[in-house]
Design a protein around this motif. Structure first.
Motif, PDB file in Angstrom:
ATOM      1  N   SER A   3       0.820  -1.217   0.000  1.00 42.60           N
ATOM      2  CA  SER A   3       0.000   0.000   0.000  1.00 42.60           C
ATOM      3  C   SER A   3       0.851   1.264   0.000  1.00 42.60           C
ATOM      4  O   SER A   3       0.309   2.367   0.194  1.00 42.60           O
ATOM      5  CB  SER A   3      -0.925   0.013   1.232  1.00 42.60           C
ATOM      6  N   GLN A   4       2.140   1.132  -0.211  1.00 38.36           N
ATOM      7  CA  GLN A   4       2.990   2.318  -0.152  1.00 38.36           C
ATOM      8  C   GLN A   4       2.622   3.352  -1.216  1.00 38.36           C
ATOM      9  O   GLN A   4       2.757   4.555  -0.989  1.00 38.36           O
ATOM     10  CB  GLN A   4       4.468   1.925  -0.307  1.00 38.36           C
ATOM     11  N   ARG A   5       2.153   2.922  -2.369  1.00 40.07           N
ATOM     12  CA  ARG A   5       1.792   3.930  -3.364  1.00 40.07           C
ATOM     13  C   ARG A   5       0.554   4.711  -2.948  1.00 40.07           C
ATOM     14  O   ARG A   5       0.374   5.866  -3.317  1.00 40.07           O
ATOM     15  CB  ARG A   5       1.604   3.297  -4.745  1.00 40.07           C
ATOM     16  N   GLN A   6      -0.334   4.081  -2.156  1.00 45.69           N
ATOM     17  CA  GLN A   6      -1.477   4.820  -1.620  1.00 45.69           C
ATOM     18  C   GLN A   6      -1.006   5.941  -0.693  1.00 45.69           C
ATOM     19  O   GLN A   6      -1.621   7.000  -0.636  1.00 45.69           O
ATOM     20  CB  GLN A   6      -2.411   3.876  -0.857  1.00 45.69           C
ATOM     21  N   ARG A   7       0.068   5.701   0.026  1.00 45.63           N
ATOM     22  CA  ARG A   7       0.606   6.734   0.907  1.00 45.63           C
ATOM     23  C   ARG A   7       1.262   7.846   0.096  1.00 45.63           C
ATOM     24  O   ARG A   7       1.088   9.035   0.362  1.00 45.63           O
ATOM     25  CB  ARG A   7       1.644   6.149   1.863  1.00 45.63           C
TER      26      ARG A   7
END
Length: 867
Positions: free
Chosen positions: A108-112
């Motif tokens: 989910s790092q791209r969501q951050r």
């Protein structure tokens, strides 16, 4: 399908159903998409859907959540837009040579990074003025965009004004620039490690990592997992490594208030125990071993190890000058100096029988006895725990009690054995690093902080409010904090006493925060400065475990007006006149190169260190750095492309680790780093150092200390078992959707893993509460509301509120709607004053107020909405 692939498949299927929503805008300009639906707060861009795969490239990117896993994370970048993520596929997966796969958080790092809630610009509160303006609006004011020059000038002006008026001791927290300008007050106290950080070095010579490596685990016959849940707490491979031990024949016993996710995968048996009562059970196990051992007919104790490798077990092994009654054996058996049963009122009374312990810890006496026999008679046994049982108020002697059992059962320093912590990056695979990064190179020396005043984290907010703090034994010292500087990972969110913290930040004259999203510290600040994420920076080299080294590249250029923390600090220091304009730090890119060029790997002999990477003149030119050619094991550009180097393992290799092996073989020649050189079941230094802190005193042996806000404290009358106003225990386990407090703003994680309050059916029924009801949870500090998960996986009398939810304090209702554990928790000054996250007490009732919608549907924290 393998066990390891199950979660990966589930996550993949979830992502595939949302593929059309996972297209990104590099700038996220215009109207940001709001929360809701499957967009997860991200602005979809239709043009990204038609870009060919050949137009992009895979870039190894950081997974910077502090879970201990830090697994391999690779981003697919098209024109500065991350359209996909993947994890480790650098080699075929196998139990001996496993891939370093990421979890739901890492994926989910791209969501951050690309979320609509990114802080785009420097901002100030609309109603801020020098001196604070309307301080009551902190946390609910509107925001005004300002330029970097205005923001930095404003901050420098306030720093100067406050320093001139109140002095440097009026600053709470800071950076290098604040230190160089005169300094700041800092706080102290153990959080993740609990009491281990203090007890470990004094009792066993180190505060962590006492067990064996993952291939050694496969030789264990029994593995005890005491308050341990690596599948959630550590992510990545730890639980998978334990699974290999199970497949090799190991039995797993979990001791925990909750039948946790790792237990669901591994456990042959679950022993429920009340939070904060672990030492009582350990002492009762010691009673069984000592009172029922017979070296000839019923051998339960490894007397050879106890006599050679410990001090303080009995009167004969006490250090010179010690009170003869302060020994482990007499305390456990309840004996006085003459060897007679102590009478009530004596410090060794009563005998620590299973019946005594059962009343406290909730484990039946017969189970305590049978469990003690099992760990003593099974060879070899790995007797492991995490830090959860040490994150208890008053748990100063837990680690000592744990090592007393480990010493008696003889599991220390043996193949297939091991004891102590299994946590963070060492979970399930303990040992010295096999591949290590080099040094960053010559960097500017950080200025020393001239202010030596430190406040314990348990009383820091109270100190701000009352103007004094505990500075020693029976000593209070005045304190006048007027500026608070929150950097990323704000302590207002991560530490106990948050309710008082909100009061405190509304008292001082200036609050500054830096972050890339509106975490709690930013929300209550006066000025917020946007920082870059790890995907927007160079120089992130990390080790997920002893066998691997990751080199994360810059994935994208900084978004909006975000700046690196180091740039912000330098610009502030220049304005304060404490930095020299001519002094320039070497670049992050050069520092990363220096670390990789200096990296070493242990050779197949298990001893020799080799240079890891080969570097050519062409490589140096391509990387745009300064360096020299060298020869190593792999080409540097191969490492850069993969982002990972991992040492291959196999049964019978020379990389195994057995902690304490040389110490066990000859403790005189290979002493551990304690005062005596041995494991100290009587530890003079621990008792003396805790007394010097000024909060409380302890005996030098593992005495049972009822935890403040623990089980006994839930009674107004312990003797007659009459419950008090807060009759339920509450502890705060780590959770799927967060690493501590990180990731809590990610909507897809909020939807997948709701922030629920865990409660046993018996306690729920007594309060007329049903599963999925909204409940009001109240402690001495305040109240929160949450949906309840009624489950018999948690023992009666115990509740759990997962750690790390971002506070959503409603000033009208006077409570927190997010279920922030730290909002309900109180700081307690006892012992070394670690944070007692897992010893809290509450009352619970059904909430009949306004409807609570799922937090995945809440509006995102977008401070300035643009049309």
């Amino acid at each position: 399908m393998t066990e390891k692939n199950f979660l990966t498949k589930a996550l993949t299927e979830m992502v595939l159903t949302r593929r059309s929503f996972l297209k990104w805008s590099a700038a996220l300009g215009g109207t940001a998409a709001l929360a809701g639906g499957m967009g997860y707060g991200l602005k979809a861009v239709e043009t990204a859907a038609v870009k060919a795969a050949s137009e992009g490239k895979w870039v190894p990117g950081a997974c910077w959540g502090n879970c201990g896993g830090r697994c391999l994370n690779v981003a697919y970048v098209v024109d500065g837009i991350v359209t996909r993520q993947k994890t480790d596929d650098t080699h075929p997966d196998s139990p001996d040579f496993p891939q370093q796969r990421g979890c739901a958080r890492g994926r989910s790092q791209r969501q951050r990074t690309f979320g609509a809630d990114r802080i785009k610009y420097p901002m100030k509160r609309a109603h801020w003025a020098p001196g604070g303006g309307d301080k009551s609006l902190r946390g609910r004011d509107e925001w005004v965009r300002i330029s970097w020059d205005e923001a930095l000038d404003l901050v420098a002006s306030e720093v100067t004004r406050i320093k001139d008026k109140y002095g440097s001791e009026s600053f709470l927290y800071g950076t290098n620039a604040i230190a160089a300008a005169g300094g700041y007050v800092n706080s102290w106290g153990s959080s993740s490690s609990g009491t281990w950080s203090y007890t470990g070095p004094r009792v066993v010579g180190s505060y962590s990592s006492y067990g064996n490596d993952r291939l050694e685990l496969r030789k264990s016959k029994l593995i005890v997992m005491w308050s341990t849940d690596p599948i959630i707490s550590s992510g990545g491979n730890p639980c998978y490594n334990y699974l290999q031990a199970k497949k090799a024949g190991a039995k797993f016993i979990f001791i925990d208030p909750y039948y946790n996710s790792s237990a669901q995968v591994l456990a042959n048996e679950w022993i429920p125990i009340r939070p904060g009562t672990d030492t009582a059970m350990l002492l009762a196990m010691g009673y069984v071993l000592i009172s029922e051992d017979n070296p000839d007919t019923n051998p339960l104790i490894d007397w050879d190890f106890v006599k050679r490798c410990t001090i303080g077990f009995d009167q004969t092994s006490l250090p010179e000058g010690a009170d003869p009654e302060d020994n482990y054996k007499d305390y456990v058996l309840g004996l006085d100096q003459r060897g007679q049963l102590a009478t009530e009122g004596h410090k060794n009374y009563p005998p620590k029988t299973p019946e005594w312990a059962s009343e406290i810890c909730g484990v039946p006496p017969e189970k305590i006895r049978s469990f003690a026999y099992e760990v003593a008679q099974t060879k070899p046994v790995a007797f492991m725990e995490s830090d959860a049982s040490a994150r208890i108020n008053g748990a100063q002697t837990f680690g000592q009690a744990f090592f007393a059992i480990a010493s008696m059962i003889g599991c220390i320093g043996v193949s297939g054995g091991g004891t102590g912590q299994t946590r963070h990056s060492a979970a399930g695979n303990i040992g010295p690093s096999l591949v290590s990064a080099g040094q960053a190179g010559t960097v500017l020396e950080a200025p020393a902080n001239p202010v030596k005043l430190r406040v314990n984290g348990n009383e820091v907010w109270n100190a701000v409010l009352t103007g004094e703090y505990t500075s020693g034994l029976n000593k209070k010292t005045a304190l006048n904090i007027q500026m608070i500087y929150f950097t990323k990972g704000s302590r207002l969110q991560t530490e106990v006493g948050q309710a008082k913290g909100i009061e405190a930040v509304r008292k001082v004259e200036f609050v500054l925060a830096t972050d890339f999203v509106m975490a709690t510290g930013c929300r209550y600040a006066d000025v917020v400065l946007p920082v870059t994420t790890r995907w927007e920076r160079d120089n992130y080299i990390t080790s997920p475990n002893r066998e691997a080294l990751f080199w994360a590249d810059r994935v994208i250029d900084p978004l909006f007006e975000a700046k690196d923390d180091s740039w912000i600090d330098r610009q502030l220091g220049l304005r304060l006149g404490v930095y020299d304009q001519s002094q320039v730090e070497i670049s992050d890119k050069q520092q990363a190169f220096n670390k990789i060029a200096g990296a070493t790997v242990v050779a197949e002999d298990g001893k020799t260190k080799e240079t890891l990477v080969t570097i050519t003149e062409a490589d140096i030119a391509a990387l745009g750095v300064e360096g020299k050619p060298q020869t190593g094991r792999i080409p540097i550009m191969e490492f850069k492309a993969k982002g990972s180097y991992q040492v291959p393992r196999k049964e019978g290799d020379n990389y195994t680790n057995i902690s304490f092996k040389s110490f066990r073989e000859d403790p005189e020649k290979n002493p551990i780093k304690t005062e005596s050189g041995k494991i100290e079941l009587h530890c003079r230094v621990l008792a003396a150092d805790i007394l010097a802190l000024g909060y409380s005193s302890i005996r030098p042996i593992p005495e049972y200390i009822p935890a403040p806000r623990g089980y006994e404290a839930t009674f107004s009358d312990w003797k007659n078992k009459i419950k008090g106003p807060y009759p339920l225990q509450m502890y705060n386990k780590h959770y799927w959707r967060r690493s501590h407090t990180e990731f809590d703003n990610v909507l897809q994680l909020r939807e997948a893993f709701p922030q629920e309050f865990f409660m046993n059916p018996i306690d729920a029924e007594a309060r007329g509460i049903k599963n999925s009801d909204v409940v009001k949870i109240t402690s001495s500090e305040g109240s929160a509301i949450r949906h309840v998960l009624v489950t018999d996986r948690i023992m009666p009398g115990v509740t759990s509120l997962p750690h790390g939810a971002w506070t959503e304090f409603d000033d009208t209702l006077g409570l927190d709607k997010a279920g922030s554990d730290n909002y309900l928790e109180a700081g307690v000054l006892i012992g070394e004053s670690n944070f007692g996250y897992n010893s809290q007490m509450v009352q619970v009732e059904k909430w009949d107020g306004q409807r609570l919608i799922p937090d995945s549907q809440w509006p995102q924290r977008i401070p300035i909405k643009e049309g």
